[in-house]
Design an enzyme around this catalytic site. Structure first.
Site, PDB file in Angstrom:
ATOM      1  N   ASP A 109      -3.625  -6.123  -9.052  1.00 34.40           N
ATOM      2  CA  ASP A 109      -3.984  -5.257 -10.191  1.00 34.40           C
ATOM      3  C   ASP A 109      -4.874  -6.352 -11.346  1.00 34.40           C
ATOM      4  O   ASP A 109      -5.506  -5.689 -12.327  1.00 34.40           O
ATOM      5  CB  ASP A 109      -2.724  -5.046 -10.910  1.00 34.40           C
ATOM      6  CG  ASP A 109      -1.979  -3.743 -10.810  1.00 34.40           C
ATOM      7  OD1 ASP A 109      -2.811  -2.776 -10.550  1.00 34.40           O
ATOM      8  OD2 ASP A 109      -0.932  -3.441 -10.645  1.00 34.40           O
ATOM      9  N   LYS A 132      -1.364   5.586  -2.544  1.00 29.03           N
ATOM     10  CA  LYS A 132      -1.687   4.121  -2.425  1.00 29.03           C
ATOM     11  C   LYS A 132      -1.336   3.950  -0.976  1.00 29.03           C
ATOM     12  O   LYS A 132      -1.925   3.259  -0.005  1.00 29.03           O
ATOM     13  CB  LYS A 132      -0.972   3.369  -3.354  1.00 29.03           C
ATOM     14  CG  LYS A 132      -1.530   3.008  -4.457  1.00 29.03           C
ATOM     15  CD  LYS A 132      -0.649   2.219  -5.530  1.00 29.03           C
ATOM     16  CE  LYS A 132      -1.240   2.232  -6.896  1.00 29.03           C
ATOM     17  NZ  LYS A 132      -0.074   1.919  -7.794  1.00 29.03           N
ATOM     18  N   GLN A 144       4.178  -1.374  -9.851  1.00 27.49           N
ATOM     19  CA  GLN A 144       3.890  -0.097 -10.649  1.00 27.49           C
ATOM     20  C   GLN A 144       4.420   0.039 -12.169  1.00 27.49           C
ATOM     21  O   GLN A 144       5.457  -0.127 -12.376  1.00 27.49           O
ATOM     22  CB  GLN A 144       4.279   1.042  -9.772  1.00 27.49           C
ATOM     23  CG  GLN A 144       3.655   2.549 -10.397  1.00 27.49           C
ATOM     24  CD  GLN A 144       2.395   2.827 -10.341  1.00 27.49           C
ATOM     25  OE1 GLN A 144       1.693   2.216  -9.398  1.00 27.49           O
ATOM     26  NE2 GLN A 144       1.831   3.783 -11.157  1.00 27.49           N
TER      27      GLN A 144
HETATM   28  N1  GUN Z   1       0.274   2.518 -13.726  1.00 31.08           N
HETATM   29  C1  GUN Z   1      -0.960   3.696 -13.814  1.00 31.08           C
HETATM   30  N2  GUN Z   1      -2.159   2.810 -13.390  1.00 31.08           N
HETATM   31  C2  GUN Z   1      -1.634   1.744 -12.864  1.00 31.08           C
HETATM   32  C3  GUN Z   1      -2.291   0.572 -12.131  1.00 31.08           C
HETATM   33  O1  GUN Z   1      -3.620   0.451 -12.060  1.00 31.08           O
HETATM   34  N3  GUN Z   1      -1.419  -0.541 -11.777  1.00 31.08           N
HETATM   35  C4  GUN Z   1      -0.116  -0.444 -12.163  1.00 31.08           C
HETATM   36  N4  GUN Z   1       0.346  -1.565 -11.675  1.00 31.08           N
HETATM   37  N5  GUN Z   1       0.379   0.546 -12.530  1.00 31.08           N
HETATM   38  C5  GUN Z   1      -0.252   1.588 -13.062  1.00 31.08           C
END
Ligand code: GUN
Length: 294
Positions: free
Chosen positions: A120, A53, A97
């Site tokens: 998200d 990311k 996350q």
């Molecule tokens: N953990 C796995 N996929 C995601 C996601 O798309 N967003 C977040 N915040 N955590 C994750």
């Protein structure tokens, strides 16, 4: 028949390229969108994901604001950090996350994020906006699924869509998005009766159950578009090796489907590309700028 392989890596690169173009336009107006990522603990998969990311955020020209906290971080401390990011004008998007360590209530943290910075799309306000057809930040993996389906089926209106899985992160929002595209949507799950028969109805089948190769070729309607969200690590063919498989038995499905996303290289790369698209959208919306078509 051999299905068309829907190439998520190519589509994700195209989308990131479009985001980068729009970020460059904002730069000429003195604006640089900022995306904050918060990682608590040392889950290895989360660490890899957060690293990607960060790299791709910088690659499209956005500012990456990273907070890596120890697993011992308290809930109050995390809520205070979220409040500071909400108040920070340099921050356009906030991602905490998941999964969080067990002593932190994830639901409490997600509702603390400013809905307008919730890249998200997990905040109940954004869930409600999506469900009622209001403009919203749309969860990244579901958004990626629909973007990929539309590369082969630009008009989903009237088609039968079956989503297998009812999670808040994928199943429910992907169903909402397909409904917004005027598909006829069924959400199937572990308690669904005669799941193979329900799947065989689908013109578009989205598999998001997290069970390796559960969906068999004979469950798929000939010519259907299959979107496989699963990323499951299983024992490899050689001893001591592992490999990634989806929720769909790919080798069987590819002989029946019209088009299918591979694993890896299908939905996976789309998630971060859609996250960057959401960060751009949040940056524009917060400044009252028009939202670019991506
Ligand atoms: N953990 C796995 N996929 C995601 C996601 O798309 N967003 C977040 N915040 N955590 C994750």
């Amino acid at each position: 028949m051999t299905a068309i392989r829907i190439d998520g890596a190519t589509e994700a690169a195209r989308l990131r390229g479009r985001v980068a173009e729009e970020v460059a336009r904002l730069a000429s107006a003195g604006i640089q969108p900022g995306l904050a990522v918060v990682l608590v603990g040392d889950d290895p998969a989360s660490g890899v994901y957060v690293g990607s990311k960060k790299r791709l955020t910088v690659e499209v020209g956005m500012r990456s604001i990273d907070h890596v906290l120890p697993a011992s971080t308290g809930e109050r401390e995390l809520l205070d950090l979220v409040a500071a990011l909400n108040a920070d004008p340099e921050v356009d998007g906030i991602l905490v996350q998941l999964p969080l360590p067990a002593h932190i209530d994830a639901a409490k943290v997600l509702v603390a994020i400013d809905p307008d910075k919730d890249v998200d799309g997990f905040h109940p306000v954004n869930v409600g906006r999506l469900a009622t057809g209001m403009p919203s930040l749309v969860p990244c993996t579901p958004q990626g699924c629909v973007r990929l389906a539309k590369t082969v089926l630009p008009d989903l209106a009237g088609l039968e869509a079956v989503v297998v899985g009812r999670s808040n992160i994928v199943g429910k929002p992907v169903a909402q998005l397909l409904l917004a595209e005027s598909a006829t949507v069924t959400i199937a799950h572990s308690r669904t009766r005669d799941l193979p028969e329900v799947c065989r109805r689908a013109d578009i089948l989205v598999a998001a159950v997290g069970r390796p190769e559960m969906i068999r070729g004979e469950w798929i309607r000939p010519g259907a578009v299959v979107i496989d969200v699963g990323i499951n690590r299983v024992a490899g063919r050689e001893p001591g090796k592992t490999r990634l498989v989806g929720d769909v038995a790919y080798a069987e499905a590819v002989a029946v489907a019209g088009a299918i996303t591979p694993v890896p290289g299908g939905v996976g790369p789309m998630t971060i590309a859609c996250l960057l698209a959401n960060a751009l959208q949040a940056a524009c919306a917060r400044r009252g700028l028009p939202l670019p078509a991506l």
